[in-house]
Design a protein around this motif. Structure first.
Motif, PDB file in Angstrom:
ATOM      1  N   LEU A 143      15.371  23.260  37.139  1.00 40.77           N
ATOM      2  CA  LEU A 143      14.350  22.688  38.265  1.00 40.77           C
ATOM      3  C   LEU A 143      13.207  22.134  37.006  1.00 40.77           C
ATOM      4  O   LEU A 143      12.631  22.955  36.338  1.00 40.77           O
ATOM      5  N   ASN A 144      12.955  21.010  37.316  1.00 38.59           N
ATOM      6  CA  ASN A 144      12.200  20.211  36.497  1.00 38.59           C
ATOM      7  C   ASN A 144      10.450  20.270  36.752  1.00 38.59           C
ATOM      8  O   ASN A 144       9.958  19.428  37.102  1.00 38.59           O
ATOM      9  N   VAL A 145       9.931  21.408  36.797  1.00 38.48           N
ATOM     10  CA  VAL A 145       8.738  21.622  37.229  1.00 38.48           C
ATOM     11  C   VAL A 145       7.835  22.477  36.058  1.00 38.48           C
ATOM     12  O   VAL A 145       8.635  23.215  35.614  1.00 38.48           O
ATOM     13  N   THR A 146       6.790  22.573  35.824  1.00 37.89           N
ATOM     14  CA  THR A 146       6.173  23.157  34.834  1.00 37.89           C
ATOM     15  C   THR A 146       5.462  24.599  35.316  1.00 37.89           C
ATOM     16  O   THR A 146       5.353  25.712  34.216  1.00 37.89           O
ATOM     17  N   ASP A 147       5.680  24.859  36.459  1.00 40.93           N
ATOM     18  CA  ASP A 147       4.916  25.992  36.905  1.00 40.93           C
ATOM     19  C   ASP A 147       5.402  26.456  38.430  1.00 40.93           C
ATOM     20  O   ASP A 147       4.741  25.476  39.410  1.00 40.93           O
ATOM     21  N   THR A 148       6.005  27.284  38.664  1.00 37.17           N
ATOM     22  CA  THR A 148       6.383  27.782  39.977  1.00 37.17           C
ATOM     23  C   THR A 148       5.571  28.708  40.802  1.00 37.17           C
ATOM     24  O   THR A 148       5.907  28.913  42.208  1.00 37.17           O
ATOM     25  N   GLN A 149       4.886  29.375  40.302  1.00 33.16           N
ATOM     26  CA  GLN A 149       4.132  30.530  40.615  1.00 33.16           C
ATOM     27  C   GLN A 149       2.780  30.384  41.247  1.00 33.16           C
ATOM     28  O   GLN A 149       2.202  31.635  41.664  1.00 33.16           O
ATOM     29  N   VAL A 150       2.052  29.252  41.058  1.00 33.88           N
ATOM     30  CA  VAL A 150       0.831  28.976  41.652  1.00 33.88           C
ATOM     31  C   VAL A 150       1.024  29.043  43.301  1.00 33.88           C
ATOM     32  O   VAL A 150       1.725  28.653  43.871  1.00 33.88           O
ATOM     33  N   GLY A 151      -0.085  29.832  43.925  1.00 34.02           N
ATOM     34  CA  GLY A 151      -0.020  30.182  45.316  1.00 34.02           C
ATOM     35  C   GLY A 151      -0.492  29.061  46.210  1.00 34.02           C
ATOM     36  O   GLY A 151      -1.605  29.466  47.027  1.00 34.02           O
ATOM     37  N   ILE A 152      -0.360  27.896  45.882  1.00 32.64           N
ATOM     38  CA  ILE A 152      -0.666  26.651  46.877  1.00 32.64           C
ATOM     39  C   ILE A 152       0.562  25.643  46.636  1.00 32.64           C
ATOM     40  O   ILE A 152       0.646  25.273  45.647  1.00 32.64           O
ATOM     41  N   LYS A 153       0.908  25.593  47.982  1.00 34.97           N
ATOM     42  CA  LYS A 153       2.164  24.603  48.077  1.00 34.97           C
ATOM     43  C   LYS A 153       2.300  23.904  49.465  1.00 34.97           C
ATOM     44  O   LYS A 153       1.822  24.539  50.364  1.00 34.97           O
ATOM     45  N   PHE A 154       2.653  22.683  49.410  1.00 40.30           N
ATOM     46  CA  PHE A 154       3.082  22.110  50.682  1.00 40.30           C
ATOM     47  C   PHE A 154       4.699  21.589  50.787  1.00 40.30           C
ATOM     48  O   PHE A 154       5.033  21.274  49.743  1.00 40.30           O
ATOM     49  N   PHE A 155       4.981  21.682  51.981  1.00 43.28           N
ATOM     50  CA  PHE A 155       6.207  21.273  52.413  1.00 43.28           C
ATOM     51  C   PHE A 155       6.659  20.635  53.422  1.00 43.28           C
ATOM     52  O   PHE A 155       5.934  20.771  54.666  1.00 43.28           O
ATOM     53  N   ARG A 156       7.441  19.727  53.696  1.00 41.20           N
ATOM     54  CA  ARG A 156       7.855  19.130  54.733  1.00 41.20           C
ATOM     55  C   ARG A 156       8.699  19.814  55.587  1.00 41.20           C
ATOM     56  O   ARG A 156       9.291  20.849  55.350  1.00 41.20           O
ATOM     57  N   LYS A 157       8.344  19.691  56.995  1.00 42.83           N
ATOM     58  CA  LYS A 157       8.833  20.637  57.826  1.00 42.83           C
ATOM     59  C   LYS A 157      10.347  20.911  57.723  1.00 42.83           C
ATOM     60  O   LYS A 157      11.070  21.783  57.992  1.00 42.83           O
ATOM     61  N   ALA A 158      10.896  19.713  57.634  1.00 42.82           N
ATOM     62  CA  ALA A 158      12.510  19.409  57.245  1.00 42.82           C
ATOM     63  C   ALA A 158      12.999  20.366  56.217  1.00 42.82           C
ATOM     64  O   ALA A 158      14.055  20.775  56.266  1.00 42.82           O
ATOM     65  N   VAL A 159      12.256  20.522  55.101  1.00 40.00           N
ATOM     66  CA  VAL A 159      12.519  21.409  54.221  1.00 40.00           C
ATOM     67  C   VAL A 159      12.498  22.773  54.533  1.00 40.00           C
ATOM     68  O   VAL A 159      13.624  23.721  54.203  1.00 40.00           O
ATOM     69  N   ILE A 160      11.495  23.282  55.224  1.00 37.66           N
ATOM     70  CA  ILE A 160      11.365  24.605  55.679  1.00 37.66           C
ATOM     71  C   ILE A 160      12.565  24.910  56.679  1.00 37.66           C
ATOM     72  O   ILE A 160      13.226  25.936  56.707  1.00 37.66           O
ATOM     73  N   LYS A 161      12.839  23.891  57.565  1.00 41.98           N
ATOM     74  CA  LYS A 161      13.907  24.176  58.704  1.00 41.98           C
ATOM     75  C   LYS A 161      15.470  24.498  57.798  1.00 41.98           C
ATOM     76  O   LYS A 161      16.085  25.376  58.231  1.00 41.98           O
ATOM     77  N   LYS A 162      15.383  23.782  56.867  1.00 43.04           N
ATOM     78  CA  LYS A 162      16.947  23.899  56.083  1.00 43.04           C
ATOM     79  C   LYS A 162      16.974  25.156  55.153  1.00 43.04           C
ATOM     80  O   LYS A 162      17.826  25.835  55.258  1.00 43.04           O
ATOM     81  N   VAL A 163      15.776  25.253  54.641  1.00 43.07           N
ATOM     82  CA  VAL A 163      15.814  26.421  53.493  1.00 43.07           C
ATOM     83  C   VAL A 163      15.532  27.628  54.013  1.00 43.07           C
ATOM     84  O   VAL A 163      16.100  28.801  53.550  1.00 43.07           O
ATOM     85  N   LEU A 164      14.645  28.026  54.841  1.00 36.76           N
ATOM     86  CA  LEU A 164      14.070  29.319  55.659  1.00 36.76           C
ATOM     87  C   LEU A 164      15.074  30.214  55.744  1.00 36.76           C
ATOM     88  O   LEU A 164      15.205  31.400  55.475  1.00 36.76           O
ATOM     89  N   PRO A 165      16.132  29.889  56.561  1.00 37.74           N
ATOM     90  CA  PRO A 165      17.289  30.745  56.830  1.00 37.74           C
ATOM     91  C   PRO A 165      17.781  31.577  55.900  1.00 37.74           C
ATOM     92  O   PRO A 165      18.591  32.493  55.892  1.00 37.74           O
TER      93      PRO A 165
END
Length: 268
Positions: free
Chosen positions: A159-181
Motif C-alpha cells: 500500500l503506497n501511502v505514508t500514513d494510514t492511521q490519521v482519523g480523517i478520510k474521504f471515500f467514494r460511495k462506490a468504495v464503501i458499498k464494495k468494501v464495507l461487507p
C-alpha cells in the motif's frame, strides 16, 4: 488561500464523527465541523456515533439541535472502527468521510480533503501526518513507532501511502458499498483494513492530504495507551494479512456484517 471547489455531481456529503468519552468537546466539535462544511457549498449530513455510554457524550450531543446532525448510539464501547462502520451503513452521501472527535484534528482539513477529492477525481483521500504541508505536534516516540508501523504495512500489503492511521478520510460511495461487507476489524487497525481491502478491490486512486494535528499529552498514561494500541494494531494488521494473503477471505461475496440491534438508535 484555499479555494473551495464545488461539484454539481455530488448530491450529498456524509461526515461520520465517532465519539467516545467526548462530553467536554462534542458540541464544539460538531459546531466547528458544521462551520467548515458550510463553506463547501455542498449539501451535507453529520452522523455522530456515540461509542458507548461511558460519560455524558450522548446527553450533550442530543441537546444540540440541527436538522443536519444525526445521532447513532450504542450502549457498550465497541471501538472506533465499529462506530465508523455503523455510521457508514446509515450514510446517504455520494462521498462518505469521517473525522475523529476530540479537537486534536483541525476540522479545516475537511475542506482540504474535499478539494483534493474533487480535483483529482479520487476514490479515497486520507489525511497524512507525513504530507510536506502538514502541521503536527506529537511525541518523538510516537513518530518513531508510527514510522516503523507504516514501513511494516507497506511491506505486507504494498500500500503506497505514508500514513494510514490519521482519523480523517474521504471515500467514494462506490468504495464503501464494495468494501464495507468484508470488514471485520472493530478497533485499532480499521483504517489499515479498509484501505487495504479497497486497494485490493481495484480502488487505486488513493491520495494523501495535509492536516493540522495537535495531540493531547497525558504523560505516562499516553505512553501506556500508545504501546497497547500499537500492539493491537500490529496484531490486527497481521490478521488482515492472513485473511487477504493466506485464506483469501476477502475474495468471497459477503453481506454487511454490522446490523441494526436494539441497543442502537437513530435520532434525526
Amino acid at each position: 488561500m484555499l479555494q473551495r471547489k464545488n461539484s454539481s455531481s455530488v448530491k450529498l456529503l456524509s461526515i461520520i464523527v465517532p465519539a467516545y468519552k467526548q462530553e467536554k468537546t462534542i458540541i464544539k466539535d460538531v459546531k466547528n465541523i458544521q462551520k467548515e462544511l458550510r463553506t463547501l457549498h455542498c449539501p451535507y449530513e453529520i452522523i455522530v456515533v456515540v461509542d458507548g455510554h461511558a460519560d455524558k457524550t450522548y446527553e450533550q450531543i442530543k441537546s444540540y439541535r440541527s436538522t443536519k446532525v444525526k445521532i447513532l448510539t450504542h450502549d457498550k464501547n465497541e471501538g472506533k472502527g465499529q462506530a465508523i462502520r455503523y455510521g457508514m451503513l446509515h450514510a446517504k452521501g455520494d462521498i462518505v468521510g469521517f473525522i475523529d472527535a476530540g479537537m486534536e484534528l483541525n476540522p479545516k482539513g475537511l475542506a482540504i480533503l474535499w478539494n483534493d477529492f474533487i480535483n483529482k477525481k479520487a476514490d479515497i483521500v486520507i489525511g497524512s501526518k507525513r504530507h510536506p504541508l502538514s502541521k503536527v505536534s506529537y511525541p518523538l516516540k510516537r513518530k518513531i513507532i508510527s514510522h516503523i508501523s507504516q514501513k511494516f504495512i507497506r511491506l505486507l500489503f504494498g500500500l503506497n501511502v505514508t500514513d494510514t492511521q490519521v482519523g480523517i478520510k474521504f471515500f467514494r460511495k462506490a468504495v464503501i458499498k464494495k468494501v464495507l461487507p468484508h470488514l471485520l476489524v472493530k478497533k485499532f487497525a480499521f483504517d489499515v483494513e479498509i484501505l487495504t481491502v479497497a486497494y485490493y478491490f481495484g480502488f487505486k486512486k488513493i491520495y494523501e492530504a495535509p492536516i493540522e494535528l495537535k495531540y493531547n499529552f497525558q504523560g505516562s498514561v499516553l505512553s501506556q495507551n500508545m504501546l497497547k494500541a500499537l500492539y493491537y494494531t500490529l496484531w490486527d494488521t497481521c490478521a488482515v494479512f492472513y485473511r487477504l494473503k493466506i485464506i483469501h477471505y476477502y475474495d468471497k461475496k459477503r453481506s454487511v456484517r454490522v446490523k441494526s440491534r436494539p441497543d442502537y438508535s437513530l435520532h434525526v
